[in-house]
Design an enzyme around this catalytic site. Structure first.
Site, short mmCIF file in Angstrom:
data_model
loop_
_atom_site.label_atom_id
_atom_site.label_comp_id
_atom_site.label_asym_id
_atom_site.label_seq_id
_atom_site.Cartn_x
_atom_site.Cartn_y
_atom_site.Cartn_z
N LYS A 186 13.16 0.28 7.04
CA LYS A 186 14.17 -0.55 6.39
C LYS A 186 13.50 -1.83 5.88
O LYS A 186 12.38 -2.14 6.24
CB LYS A 186 15.29 -0.89 7.40
N PRO A 190 1.83 -2.74 8.57
CA PRO A 190 2.01 -3.84 9.53
C PRO A 190 1.51 -5.20 9.02
O PRO A 190 2.13 -6.22 9.27
CB PRO A 190 1.19 -3.38 10.74
N LYS A 191 0.40 -5.18 8.29
CA LYS A 191 -0.15 -6.47 7.86
C LYS A 191 0.76 -7.15 6.85
O LYS A 191 1.07 -8.33 6.96
CB LYS A 191 -1.50 -6.23 7.19
N ARG A 251 10.89 1.71 11.07
CA ARG A 251 9.44 1.94 11.12
C ARG A 251 8.75 0.97 10.16
O ARG A 251 9.18 0.81 9.02
CB ARG A 251 9.15 3.39 10.72
N ILE A 252 7.70 0.34 10.65
CA ILE A 252 6.92 -0.56 9.81
C ILE A 252 5.86 0.27 9.08
O ILE A 252 5.04 0.93 9.72
CB ILE A 252 6.26 -1.66 10.65
N GLY A 306 4.82 -9.46 -4.30
CA GLY A 306 4.14 -10.07 -3.15
C GLY A 306 4.33 -9.36 -1.82
O GLY A 306 3.51 -9.47 -0.93
N PHE A 330 11.32 -14.38 -5.52
CA PHE A 330 12.33 -14.80 -4.55
C PHE A 330 13.74 -14.66 -5.12
O PHE A 330 14.66 -15.32 -4.67
CB PHE A 330 12.07 -16.22 -4.07
N GLN A 345 5.25 -10.97 5.29
CA GLN A 345 6.59 -11.26 4.81
C GLN A 345 7.32 -12.13 5.82
O GLN A 345 8.09 -13.02 5.46
CB GLN A 345 7.39 -9.97 4.65
N GLU A 359 14.40 -10.02 3.30
CA GLU A 359 15.52 -10.97 3.43
C GLU A 359 15.69 -11.44 4.88
O GLU A 359 15.85 -12.63 5.13
CB GLU A 359 16.84 -10.34 2.95
#
Ligand SMILES: Cc1cc2nc3c(=O)[nH]c(=O)nc-3n(C[C@H](O)[C@H](O)[C@H](O)COP(=O)(O)OP(=O)(O)OC[C@H]3O[C@@H](n4cnc5c(N)ncnc54)[C@H](O)[C@@H]3O)c2cc1C
Ligand code: SF4
Ligand code: FES
Ligand code: FES
Lengths: 327, 748, 214
Positions: free
Chosen positions: B708, B639-640, B635-636, B473, B246, B645, B712
């Site tokens: 992207k 996805p999981k 674009r992801i 992570g 983090f 996150q 955050e």
């Protein structure tokens, strides 16, 4: 952690004998408080007497109620059929404490004996009269959000952190102890003490005394009990304020009542004045509010915990409403 | 790469390691003869050590050494002026005084500062011996309270932190509707579940193995090499798994360097695992920050002027800065905007970026203020934002590369049931509880850095990917796998990724939501290059595919085949054999995009958070009962892990909003609730079922994948959504986090 | 109290190697696990190293099905024993103070915090760690809860995960997984700073509803 001698005993006599010899020997039950304090350097016993193998973990009916062995685990008690049925307040209070893992380890005796969670008590570099008599009270004038509003002294304003004890004091429990001078019974309300000039002493247990069991007299509160715990997060946190209620109702009239508060004093705080007031009264929000007002007589904030002067009476009303099922 | 298609959800590639306990974190590696190190920290915040009694500790069983400023082995690179720490703060003197060196002098600059490091043969013995070290001090008055030292604020050096002005700074004052408000956030502390520390052992005179807890193995490698003046290639740093960071692993901490030095001195590997208490003083925190927002709007709900001033804490010995006021400059269409950012040196350990760094702090203020203004204007908060929506970046006067925030507002509103929100605060009751809805937006800079990746395609059709990046992570390994799969068609289960080791190709540190873009681009590039070679080989004369154009060929499942005619294909294994190769092995460096200021487009990820809260007005208890987070981050790729996150951001955001606060007793200058029982991070019971929505449209300009970052934005803005919902539920506006029950009772 | 009262078998003596020594000692010494001479030396600060030889006492405990006969210092916690001496590093240290649940293991079938458990207190007990959860060992077939955690992505950094899984299995076995709210409450002793809670709850519900034996 300092090096210590470890021994295991299997009967109470041997335990008492071992601990009575000197004041650097301590009982080890679930260890959830003692081992933590040893890691932080707050406690440093030279000998640990592991009492968990003493067969004092039974929960049994007696002529007048229930007897719970001092070494019964918090979970076992909370989920025991006789407790759930007859003393739901105790179940609820136990389940509101700590985490499932800790409750699997923690014993009834250890829970009563657990020490305050005051941050200054835990930090050996800061002043604390309870840890080091005469060093001053860090919480007065400091971080005292969790601290007491009743029965404080100029020496200490800590609270007793147990949830279970709130139920036990409300339910008129008696503690059976065995010591070098024999056995005795201590009414639960007299077990813990106020800090006065000797905050280092949490309770009335004498050196070498072993808690054997707790007796609960039968009562008529099972149908209308509630334990309300107000805390900073939804679980796994100590109480800011908690309220234990048992009501015996006759229609909408309160026949009998038991009321106690946690997070507000150096000992589980029984609200006898409020109880007296409520007896025979109708279960309405108005009477609950009056009772709460009575209960708050003599309360005093210390700055950061001033909010408890509002939170406590509000919580009493909430808990009473829930127990009376008027909510 | 077919960036027009959405990616399927795949399981985390390191899942099995993590669920079986097989994943090894730094403290779990075996080095023969490992010794244990325990830090003794100062008990005062400022002054000097008058005396330090280490005799008892040194004589305790198993003790191999007690290191203090009096006998600390030299750290050669540190005798010269500090050049940051590889990935540390900027060089040059700090604003508040002198630099800090661990175990260097008797000066104490902050509470908890290491005074002694005790090494013994077992953990228990080291811990006990450490408790025997006793110090006396010459105390000096300390300053640890930001609110009492605000006037000492200085503007940090560097163009990013200069006062910003667009239009007229005072314009808000004469607007028909004005707002002037102050927000504060307390000290928050990262507290990843894995304790910090390091395990280091010298394998030669000038060669060292370091198992670290770092978000960048290359950064740690550089820090250690510089400190000991040795060849970076002789510093082997390994962090395959990291139990959360983090942000706290974004630099090399002084105690890590000390351990490496001590390991050399004792001639055995040394393991340091700091205590949870020490995690509150030795590895940074999110700084307390005081902010004021001045806002003016016209009666149509258009912003007229906006100014945002923030003052955060730093240490006396280092300047810490973050982008607290960044978002205010470009988020809304407003002709007159000014921002100011200052830091105040305090006698405290230095802060370090914490998830969503300054932007999360700033967004709490800006997005709360937007809600307050909407209330004043009697506008729905979404409507107010839409009236000030901007398709171009007003700070840089150029278009956004991609922005789908409107769609995000709409999707989020639908999912939470925004239509059930009652505009009148305190008017939505469910028995004893008040119900409220709140929303907010967040944004964070998106970029692409430089990185190198290696791809090795084997004759059996398996693929190996390598990059030194650490996966703390977010699922970087999983994303790398997906990207390679998309380019080369190698089945996911036949791809192996290796990362988290300094011997692997270069990567920047894991942080700032740039890794999927940065490392992903390198993986994309190297896989594309592998593909090109394969196609070149496959279309040579004499093969069934000879003469077919590269565009009409597909590489998948171990074959190169012609589109539309699957009978025409060549096995990759055959191609390699024919070329006399056992593998196709490529390493490529992907270059960073240019400086943000020199780009044609402004690149940002955006998020929107919606919550429903329930507030008990008599106890002051707040519970988040529903949460929806929407990410607009291109674009992801996976996805999981992306959804994870985001739900993680919600849990972190609930903590930030409702429970997290490290409390200093300023009389002593130390954090008093320095443990996880008193510093409350959210537990399972605090976190409702969380719905995550992704816009999942590729950004056309950022990188070949169109992806992207989202680490955050998952957090940025969330706390404001909760504060806004609490206001909607109760009519009480809490401007200082966290929103604990006492605050609601106090303002009731 | 007379010596024979204590030597009636009520004092268990983990230090069997010193049985002879104990027999000759006074009652107090008989209770002690460390010879008083050494202790006195330590107290007087004469030579602490003298005590070392006497500091280790025997422990017999079954861990993941294998009987372990060990000699340890009594102050060693179960967590440090697993991690630092037995190389069973799947069980994590997150706080060492009972505040996070990362160290959750099963002792005689009950989930407990290994960091607050002195290893000596598990003498004669059965301990199960994450490494012993799947029947086929770490390389074999996964436990249904492990499968579900992968399926629902019930983690990120993975550090809290072994503790979460040990807790989750216990949660179902105890009968505390009737609905998501109950799961949330009974999983609150396991902090996940990455915040995977929502997925963890889904994973547990899935296993519970799937009815597989846990
Ligand atoms: C993170 C955390 C959160 C917690 N949250 C809560 C909470 O929310 N609510 C709550 O109520 N509690 C909470 N607890 C405290 C927990 O309930 C106590 O630690 C536990 O009940 C102590 O029992 P034990 O058997 O483990 O005692 P031990 O730690 O073994 O002993 C505690 C003390 O009692 C003495 N003792 C033990 N048994 C006896 C006996 N039979 N006779 C005489 N003396 C004896 C010991 O010598 C020792 O001094 C929490 C604890 C932790 C670590
Ligand atoms: S309140 Fe009591 S326990 Fe806390 S610092 Fe004061 S004396 Fe110590
Ligand atoms: S390590 Fe045991 S509860 Fe945190
Ligand atoms: S997965 Fe990282 S702490 Fe839970």
């Amino acid at each position: 952690m300092n090096q210590f001698q470890y021994m295991r005993v299997t009967n109470p006599k041997a335990a008492v004998a071992a601990v009575s010899k000197d004041n650097t020997t301590m009982f080890l039950a679930g260890g959830t408080n003692l081992i933590d304090l040893m890691k932080r350097g707050v406690e440093a016993p030279e000998k640990l007497v592991d009492i968990t193998r003493i067969p004092l973990n039974t929960i049994e009916k007696t002529a007048t109620g229930l007897r719970i062995g001092a070494l019964a685990k918090n979970t076992a008690v909370a989920e025991h059929e006789l407790v759930v049925k007859n003393f739901p307040l105790l179940s609820m209070a136990l389940n509101a404490g700590a985490s499932p893992q800790l409750r699997n380890m923690a014993t009834i005796g250890g829970n009563m004996m657990q020490r305050t969670r005051c941050s200054y008590f835990y930090d050996t570099a800061l002043p604390c009269n309870k840890r080091e008599p005469g060093s001053g009270c860090g919480a007065i004038g400091g971080y005292n959000r969790m601290h007491a509003i009743f029965g404080t002294s100029t020496k200490c304003i800590a609270v007793h952190p147990s949830d279970m004890c709130i139920a036990l004091v409300a339910l008129d429990a008696t503690v059976n102890v065995s010591g070098p001078k024999g056995d005795r019974r201590i009414p639960f309300a007299d077990f813990h003490r106020l800090p006065g000039d000797t905050p280092q002493k949490d309770n009335m247990l004498q050196p070498g005394e072993l808690i054997m069991s707790v007796d609960l007299p039968m009562n008529g509160f099972a149908g209308n009990s509630h334990y309300l715990k107000v805390r900073d997060r939804a679980s796994y946190a100590f109480a800011l304020v908690s309220v234990g209620v048992g009501l015996k109702m006759s229609g909408n009239t309160i026949q009998d009542v038991r009321l106690a508060m946690g997070g507000v004093a150096h000992k589980p705080w029984r609200l006898t004045e409020a109880e007296k007031f409520l007896k025979g009264k109708p279960a309405t929000e108005a009477t609950f509010k009056q009772a709460a007002e009575l209960a708050m007589k003599g309360a005093k904030g210390h700055g950061e915990n001033d909010f408890k002067l509002t939170m406590a009476p509000n919580s009493i009303v909430e808990a009473l409403k829930t127990a009376a099922k008027t909510a | 790469m077919t960036k027009d298609t959405k990616n399927p959800p795949i399981d985390r590639v390191d899942g099995r390691m993590k669920v079986t306990g097989g994943a090894k974190y730094f403290a779990e590696f075996e080095m023969p003869n490992t010794t244990y190190c325990v830090i003794v920290g100062s008990e005062i915040a400022k002054g000097a050590i008058a005396s330090l009694d280490t005799k008892k500790a040194a004589g305790a069983p198993g003790v191999l050494g007690v290191f203090t400023h009096q006998n600390m082995p030299p750290i050669p690179g540190w005798d010269a002026p500090v050049q940051g720490n590889g990935n540390g703060p900027p060089p040059g003197p700090p604003s508040g005084g002198e630099k800090y060196r661990i175990l260097h002098t008797n000066k104490i600059l902050f509470y908890g500062q290491p005074m002694a490091m005790v090494v013994a043969d077992t953990f228990e013995r080291a811990t006990y011996a450490a408790s025997l070290v006793k110090a006396t001090y010459t105390k000096q008055p300390h300053q640890t309270d930001l609110t009492k030292n605000l006037e000492k604020g200085v503007t940090p050096k560097g163009p990013r932190f200069e006062d910003y002005l667009r239009g007229n700074a005072d314009a808000y004052k004469s607007a028909p509707v004005t707002l002037e408000v102050k927000y504060t956030i307390p000290i928050e502390v990262h507290q990843p579940m894995e304790l910090h520390g390091v395990l280091a052992g010298w394998t030669g005179d000038d060669k060292v193995m370091v198992y670290a807890k770092t978000q960048g193995v290359k950064g740690t490698q550089k820090s250690v090499a510089e400190a000991f003046k040795i060849d970076p290639n002789n510093v082997h740093v390994h962090t395959e798994f990291m139990g959360g960071g983090f942000g706290m692993g974004l630099r090399t901490w002084p105690q890590e360097i000390a351990v490496v030095a001590i390991a050399k001195k004792v001639g055995r590997p040394v393991k340091l695992v700091i205590t949870r208490n020490q995690m509150f003083s030795l590895v940074g925190h999110r700084p307390t920050t005081v902010q004021t927002i001045n806002m003016g709007a016209d009666t149509n709900g258009k912003l007229v002027g906006l100014s945002h001033a923030a003052t955060g804490e730093t240490a006396t010995y280092e300047d810490f800065t973050e982008g607290t006021v960044s978002m205010t400059k470009f988020m809304y269409a407003c002709p007159n905007v000014s921002t100011k950012y200052k830091i105040v040196p305090l006698d405290r350990g230095v802060p370090i970026w914490m998830r969503g760094p300054g932007e999360a702090t700033g967004a709490f203020a800006l997005e709360s203020a937007m809600d307050e203004m909407a209330t004043k204007l009697k506008l729905d908060p979404i409507e107010f934002r839409l009236r000030n929506y901007t398709e171009t970046d007003p700070e840089h006067n150029r278009p956004y590369s991609d922005k789908n925030l409107k769609e995000a507002y709409q999707k989020g509103a639908e999912a939470i049931g925004w239509s059930s929100r009652k505009a009148e605060p305190g008017s939505n009751r469910d028995s004893d509880w008040l119900v409220g809805y709140g929303m907010s937006s967040g944004t964070f800079n998106a970029s692409k850095g430089g990185a190198t990746a290696r791809a090795v395609l084997n004759a059996d059709g398996t693929l190996l990917l390598q990059c030194s990046v650490t996966d703390i992570g977010p699922g970087t390994g999983t994303a790398m796998t997906m990207i390679a799969h998309n380019v080369l068609g190698v089945p996911v289960e036949k791809i192996k990724v290796e990362y988290g080791d300094s011997a692997l190709p270069n990567s920047p540190q894991q942080g700032g939501s740039t890794i999927t873009s940065t490392v992903g681009s390198a993986v994309h590039q190297v896989c594309t290059s592998v593909k090109k070679s394969l196609i070149d080989m496959a279309t040579q004369s004499g093969t069934p595919l000879a003469g077919i154009k590269a565009d009409d060929l597909t590489v998948a499942d171990g074959f190169v085949s012609a589109d539309g005619d699957s009978s025409k294909k060549v096995a990759i294994a055959d191609l390699l054999k024919k070329a006399n190769l056992t593998t196709l092995d490529k390493t490529e460096e992907s270059k960073a995009n240019g400086k943000p200021d020199e780009q044609k487009y402004s690149m940002y990820s955006f998020s929107v958070h919606f919550v429903q809260v329930r507030v008990n007005p008599s106890t002051g208890v707040v519970r988040v009962s529903k949460a929806v987070s929407v990410a607009d981050s291109g674009r992801i790729i996976s996805p999981k892990t992306a959804a994870s996150q985001m739900i993680g951001g919600v849990a972190g955001g609930i903590g930030m909003a409702l429970t997290e606060e490290a409390v200093i007793d300023h009389r002593f200058g130390r954090i008093v609730n320095n443990n996880l029982a008193d510093y409350h991070v959210a537990v399972s019971a605090d976190v409702p079922h969380t719905e995550t929505i992704v816009i999942d449209k590729p950004d056309p300009y950022i990188n070949p994948m169109g992806a992207k970052g989202m680490g955050e934005i998952a957090l940025i803005g969330f706390a404001a959504a909760v504060a806004n919902a609490v206001f909607n539920a109760t009519g009480q506006r809490i401007r200082d986090l966290p929103i604990t029950p006492d605050k609601l009772l106090r303002t009731a | 109290m007379k010596d024979d009262e204590i030597n009636d078998g009520s004092v268990e003596n983990p230090g069997s190697s010193r049985r002879g020594f104990l027999k000759q000692s006074s009652a107090l010494a008989a209770l002690a696990m460390t010879p008083p001479a050494a202790l006195t030396a330590v107290e007087k600060g004469l030579d602490e190293k003298l005590a070392v030889a006497f500091e280790q006492i025997p422990l017999k405990v079954e861990i993941n099905g294998a009987m372990q006969q060990l000699k340890i210092e009594p102050r060693v916690t179960l967590l440090d024993l697993l991690r630092e001496q037995l190389n069973l590093t799947g069980t994590k240290k997150g706080c060492d103070y009972g505040q996070c649940g990362a160290c959750t293991v099963h002792v005689d079938g009950q989930r407990v915090n290994a960091c607050l458990t002195l290893a000596m207190t598990t003498d004669g007990c059965k301990v199960t760690t994450i490494e012993g959860l799947a029947e086929g060992g770490p390389e074999g077939k996964l436990h249904p809860m492990q499968e579900a955690f992968i399926k629902h992505d019930g983690f990120q950094c993975g550090y809290c995960t072994p503790g979460q899984i040990m807790s989750a299995v216990a949660c179902i076995r105890e009968g505390h997984a009737k609905n998501p709210d109950e799961i949330r409450e009974y999983m609150s002793g396991n902090i996940c700073r990455c915040g995977a809670y929502s997925n963890i709850v889904d994973a547990i519900m899935d296993v519970k509803q799937g009815g597989a034996k846990v």
